[in-house]
Design a protein around this motif. Structure first.
Motif, PDB file in Angstrom:
ATOM      1  N   ASP A 193     -51.098 -47.876  21.816  1.00  0.00           N
ATOM      2  CA  ASP A 193     -50.249 -48.216  22.961  1.00  0.00           C
ATOM      3  C   ASP A 193     -48.815 -47.846  22.603  1.00  0.00           C
ATOM      4  O   ASP A 193     -48.355 -48.120  21.494  1.00  0.00           O
ATOM      5  N   GLU A 194     -48.102 -47.276  23.553  1.00  0.00           N
ATOM      6  CA  GLU A 194     -46.741 -46.813  23.282  1.00  0.00           C
ATOM      7  C   GLU A 194     -45.746 -47.959  23.074  1.00  0.00           C
ATOM      8  O   GLU A 194     -44.636 -47.751  22.577  1.00  0.00           O
ATOM      9  N   ARG A 195     -46.150 -49.160  23.409  1.00  0.00           N
ATOM     10  CA  ARG A 195     -45.243 -50.316  23.265  1.00  0.00           C
ATOM     11  C   ARG A 195     -45.417 -51.035  21.937  1.00  0.00           C
ATOM     12  O   ARG A 195     -45.051 -52.199  21.794  1.00  0.00           O
ATOM     13  N   TRP A 196     -45.940 -50.360  20.929  1.00  0.00           N
ATOM     14  CA  TRP A 196     -46.214 -50.976  19.629  1.00  0.00           C
ATOM     15  C   TRP A 196     -44.967 -51.572  18.976  1.00  0.00           C
ATOM     16  O   TRP A 196     -45.051 -52.503  18.194  1.00  0.00           O
ATOM     17  N   GLY A 197     -43.772 -51.051  19.298  1.00  0.00           N
ATOM     18  CA  GLY A 197     -42.552 -51.522  18.658  1.00  0.00           C
ATOM     19  C   GLY A 197     -41.901 -52.705  19.331  1.00  0.00           C
ATOM     20  O   GLY A 197     -40.916 -53.249  18.828  1.00  0.00           O
ATOM     21  N   TRP A 198     -42.443 -53.108  20.485  1.00  0.00           N
ATOM     22  CA  TRP A 198     -41.873 -54.269  21.163  1.00  0.00           C
ATOM     23  C   TRP A 198     -42.142 -55.532  20.344  1.00  0.00           C
ATOM     24  O   TRP A 198     -43.141 -55.623  19.643  1.00  0.00           O
ATOM     25  N   PHE A 199     -41.248 -56.486  20.427  1.00  0.00           N
ATOM     26  CA  PHE A 199     -41.291 -57.723  19.636  1.00  0.00           C
ATOM     27  C   PHE A 199     -40.971 -57.467  18.164  1.00  0.00           C
ATOM     28  O   PHE A 199     -41.246 -58.312  17.324  1.00  0.00           O
ATOM     29  N   GLY A 200     -40.379 -56.325  17.860  1.00  0.00           N
ATOM     30  CA  GLY A 200     -39.964 -56.062  16.488  1.00  0.00           C
ATOM     31  C   GLY A 200     -40.645 -54.860  15.880  1.00  0.00           C
ATOM     32  O   GLY A 200     -41.795 -54.948  15.446  1.00  0.00           O
ATOM     33  N   SER A 201     -39.954 -53.738  15.859  1.00  0.00           N
ATOM     34  CA  SER A 201     -40.504 -52.526  15.252  1.00  0.00           C
ATOM     35  C   SER A 201     -40.389 -52.609  13.735  1.00  0.00           C
ATOM     36  O   SER A 201     -39.317 -52.863  13.197  1.00  0.00           O
ATOM     37  N   MET A 202     -41.499 -52.366  13.058  1.00  0.00           N
ATOM     38  CA  MET A 202     -41.531 -52.401  11.597  1.00  0.00           C
ATOM     39  C   MET A 202     -41.651 -50.990  11.014  1.00  0.00           C
ATOM     40  O   MET A 202     -42.094 -50.803   9.891  1.00  0.00           O
ATOM     41  N   THR A 203     -41.221 -50.017  11.787  1.00  0.00           N
ATOM     42  CA  THR A 203     -41.390 -48.630  11.376  1.00  0.00           C
ATOM     43  C   THR A 203     -40.621 -48.275  10.110  1.00  0.00           C
ATOM     44  O   THR A 203     -40.968 -47.342   9.397  1.00  0.00           O
ATOM     45  N   GLY A 204     -39.559 -49.017   9.795  1.00  0.00           N
ATOM     46  CA  GLY A 204     -38.743 -48.693   8.634  1.00  0.00           C
ATOM     47  C   GLY A 204     -39.264 -49.255   7.323  1.00  0.00           C
ATOM     48  O   GLY A 204     -38.694 -48.980   6.265  1.00  0.00           O
ATOM     49  N   VAL A 205     -40.328 -50.024   7.368  1.00  0.00           N
ATOM     50  CA  VAL A 205     -40.844 -50.665   6.151  1.00  0.00           C
ATOM     51  C   VAL A 205     -42.079 -49.897   5.685  1.00  0.00           C
ATOM     52  O   VAL A 205     -43.209 -50.207   6.062  1.00  0.00           O
ATOM     53  N   GLY A 206     -41.842 -48.902   4.841  1.00  0.00           N
ATOM     54  CA  GLY A 206     -42.910 -47.998   4.435  1.00  0.00           C
ATOM     55  C   GLY A 206     -44.062 -48.663   3.721  1.00  0.00           C
ATOM     56  O   GLY A 206     -45.233 -48.348   3.960  1.00  0.00           O
ATOM     57  N   VAL A 207     -43.766 -49.599   2.818  1.00  0.00           N
ATOM     58  CA  VAL A 207     -44.818 -50.292   2.073  1.00  0.00           C
ATOM     59  C   VAL A 207     -45.723 -51.061   3.029  1.00  0.00           C
ATOM     60  O   VAL A 207     -46.954 -51.048   2.890  1.00  0.00           O
ATOM     61  N   PHE A 208     -45.115 -51.719   3.995  1.00  0.00           N
ATOM     62  CA  PHE A 208     -45.878 -52.497   4.978  1.00  0.00           C
ATOM     63  C   PHE A 208     -46.773 -51.573   5.795  1.00  0.00           C
ATOM     64  O   PHE A 208     -47.959 -51.875   6.008  1.00  0.00           O
ATOM     65  N   LYS A 209     -46.238 -50.444   6.250  1.00  0.00           N
ATOM     66  CA  LYS A 209     -47.034 -49.492   7.036  1.00  0.00           C
ATOM     67  C   LYS A 209     -48.243 -49.016   6.238  1.00  0.00           C
ATOM     68  O   LYS A 209     -49.357 -48.910   6.784  1.00  0.00           O
ATOM     69  N   LYS A 210     -48.014 -48.738   4.970  1.00  0.00           N
ATOM     70  CA  LYS A 210     -49.107 -48.258   4.129  1.00  0.00           C
ATOM     71  C   LYS A 210     -50.204 -49.309   3.989  1.00  0.00           C
ATOM     72  O   LYS A 210     -51.398 -48.998   4.053  1.00  0.00           O
ATOM     73  N   MET A 211     -49.811 -50.558   3.828  1.00  0.00           N
ATOM     74  CA  MET A 211     -50.807 -51.631   3.685  1.00  0.00           C
ATOM     75  C   MET A 211     -51.588 -51.829   4.979  1.00  0.00           C
ATOM     76  O   MET A 211     -52.788 -52.102   4.945  1.00  0.00           O
ATOM     77  N   ILE A 212     -50.907 -51.705   6.106  1.00  0.00           N
ATOM     78  CA  ILE A 212     -51.607 -51.813   7.393  1.00  0.00           C
ATOM     79  C   ILE A 212     -52.607 -50.676   7.534  1.00  0.00           C
ATOM     80  O   ILE A 212     -53.774 -50.880   7.921  1.00  0.00           O
ATOM     81  N   ASN A 213     -52.168 -49.468   7.215  1.00  0.00           N
ATOM     82  CA  ASN A 213     -53.060 -48.305   7.317  1.00  0.00           C
ATOM     83  C   ASN A 213     -54.250 -48.415   6.369  1.00  0.00           C
ATOM     84  O   ASN A 213     -55.365 -47.977   6.694  1.00  0.00           O
ATOM     85  N   ASN A 214     -54.015 -48.988   5.196  1.00  0.00           N
ATOM     86  CA  ASN A 214     -55.083 -49.121   4.195  1.00  0.00           C
ATOM     87  C   ASN A 214     -55.909 -50.390   4.373  1.00  0.00           C
ATOM     88  O   ASN A 214     -56.808 -50.666   3.568  1.00  0.00           O
ATOM     89  N   ASN A 215     -55.577 -51.174   5.390  1.00  0.00           N
ATOM     90  CA  ASN A 215     -56.326 -52.401   5.687  1.00  0.00           C
ATOM     91  C   ASN A 215     -56.354 -53.344   4.479  1.00  0.00           C
ATOM     92  O   ASN A 215     -57.421 -53.783   4.029  1.00  0.00           O
ATOM     93  N   ASP A 216     -55.150 -53.659   3.969  1.00  0.00           N
ATOM     94  CA  ASP A 216     -55.029 -54.509   2.796  1.00  0.00           C
ATOM     95  C   ASP A 216     -55.725 -55.858   3.017  1.00  0.00           C
ATOM     96  O   ASP A 216     -55.496 -56.540   4.025  1.00  0.00           O
ATOM     97  N   LYS A 217     -56.560 -56.220   2.055  1.00  0.00           N
ATOM     98  CA  LYS A 217     -57.368 -57.437   2.238  1.00  0.00           C
ATOM     99  C   LYS A 217     -56.534 -58.715   2.227  1.00  0.00           C
ATOM    100  O   LYS A 217     -56.885 -59.707   2.882  1.00  0.00           O
ATOM    101  N   TYR A 218     -55.419 -58.691   1.473  1.00  0.00           N
ATOM    102  CA  TYR A 218     -54.598 -59.902   1.417  1.00  0.00           C
ATOM    103  C   TYR A 218     -53.785 -60.097   2.696  1.00  0.00           C
ATOM    104  O   TYR A 218     -53.555 -61.234   3.126  1.00  0.00           O
ATOM    105  N   LEU A 219     -53.366 -58.992   3.312  1.00  0.00           N
ATOM    106  CA  LEU A 219     -52.717 -59.115   4.618  1.00  0.00           C
ATOM    107  C   LEU A 219     -53.694 -59.702   5.631  1.00  0.00           C
ATOM    108  O   LEU A 219     -53.325 -60.541   6.455  1.00  0.00           O
TER     109      LEU A 219
END
Length: 396
Positions: free
Chosen positions: A248-274
């Motif tokens: 969805d194009e509105r992914w950044g609403w309520f706070g875009s986290m695009t600048g946090v590279g480590v966080f993006k990587k963990m989301i993409n890798n489906n980190d179990k602790y997250l």
């Protein structure tokens, strides 16, 4: 006779009398253990002839009960008719007596912070013998009303006091152990009615309320459908987390986290602790500090002590429970803090929960029962997360 009208003077007089006289009799509504005066009393507890301490509203420190329950001269009021509310300190010796009677309990607030006033009277005052007789009788009356406590009863009291403390702190505008910079009556946003809050939500400067509600619905439906954060498709996890997503194009609403590279990587890798962190927050019902603390344990473990922070954590929390949490980031934090009258000493997880979320939960509009209308109900279900729309500052 003299007026005792300052915290410093009260501390001095109580300490002096405790140390000087041979007999101590006390009747107070509440007591704290973490004061120099109480510690002085403990050192002189063999001098206590009669002491009666109230426990109403669980405002007496459980450590006071623990320290004194074996002392046979000390009793407690556990089920008062009305509120047990006296503040009487009587000190007797071979050469005379003194008493302090007024508004001050044996609490940290009374001794260190509150505005209190008391009278110091003594055997040198006129009609002193009658006053002494009346004070002795009154303290005896209180003692006859009171009872001894057992260790199991004190343990139960401690647990109940722990449960009730957050409510007491909220009433006293104390969050995270710190008095709020402004009282609730001084903060217009906290006393705003639901009707006014709803109207304000519809005046979103970006005219995005309808779409914001749709974003919250997508996230809520995703949690209902998949149960666990880890079971969501990657694009949907990215949207929930506020990282770039094709879902969805509105992914950044309520706070875009695009600048946090480590966080993006963990989301993409489906980190179990997250996933464990997000899953530890119930989708419905009450959210307790225990739930929040468990979230933070898993969340910090995911980052391994590197680059974790309130912004990314609160994004996940707000999308899981938008009725409770707001994504707290550089675009809204200044205006939110101004609106609810807080100044963080340090922006960390504890401050986010204690000083921000707990204070928001005292607002009139926040405590309004769930409304009936479809749109009203959607706003209510996302009321805390929608503070981002209220206070978003593009230029921040």
């Amino acid at each position: 006779m003299k007026l005792v009208n300052g915290n410093g003077q009260l501390r001095v007089e109580l300490t002096r009398c405790i140390e000087h006289y041979e007999e101590i009799s006390i009747a107070v509504a509440w007591a704290s253990a973490n004061t120099d005066v109480f510690q002085t009393l403990l050192k002189n507890k063999k001098k206590i002839k009669k002491a009666v301490i109230g426990t109403h509203f669980f405002q007496t420190d459980p450590n006071v009960l623990e320290a004194l329950y074996k002392q046979k001269s000390v009793k407690f009021i556990t089920q008062p008719s009305g509120v047990f509310h006296p503040k009487v300190y009587l000190f007797k010796g071979h050469a005379g007596w003194e008493a302090i009677v007024g508004s001050a309990n044996l609490t940290a607030g009374a001794i260190n912070n509150n505005n209190e006033v008391s009278l110091l009277i003594s055997s040198e005052d006129s009609d002193s013998s009658d006053v002494l007789k009346d004070l002795i009788q009154q303290i005896k009356t209180y003692s006859d009303m009171a009872s001894y406590l057992t260790k199991p009863e004190i343990d139960r009291y401690r647990e109940l006091a722990k449960i009730h403390r957050p409510s007491r702190d909220k009433i006293g505008a104390t969050f995270g152990g710190r008095k709020a910079d402004k009282g609730p009556l001084e903060v217009e946003f906290l006393t705003m009615s639901w009707k006014k809050f709803k109207k304000g939500s519809k005046r979103d400067p970006h005219d995005s309320l309808e779409e914001r509600l749709e974003v919250l619905k997508i996230c809520r439906d995703a949690f209902k459908e998949y149960g666990s954060f880890s079971k969501m498709p990657t694009e949907l996890r990215q949207m929930v987390a506020g990282t770039p997503s094709t879902y969805d194009e509105r992914w950044g609403w309520f706070g875009s986290m695009t600048g946090v590279g480590v966080f993006k990587k963990m989301i993409n890798n489906n980190d179990k602790y997250l996933a464990k962190a997000v899953n530890s927050i119930p989708l419905e019902g009450e959210i307790t500090k225990a739930h929040f603390d468990q979230f933070i344990v898993h969340y910090k473990r995911a980052f391994g002590g590197s680059r974790d922070g309130v912004a990314t954590a609160s994004r996940l929390l707000a999308m899981k429970r938008p009725d409770i949490f707001v994504c707290f980031n550089s675009k809204n934090e200044i205006k939110i803090k101004e609106a609810i009258g807080i100044k963080f000493g340090k922006k960390d997880y504890g401050a986010y929960w204690e000083e921000l979320i707990c204070r928001i939960s005292t607002a009139v509009w926040w405590n309004t029962p769930q409304p009936v209308g479809v749109e009203d109900r959607a706003i209510w279900m996302g009321r805390t997360a929608l503070l981002d729309a209220y206070f978003y500052d593009e230029g921040a």
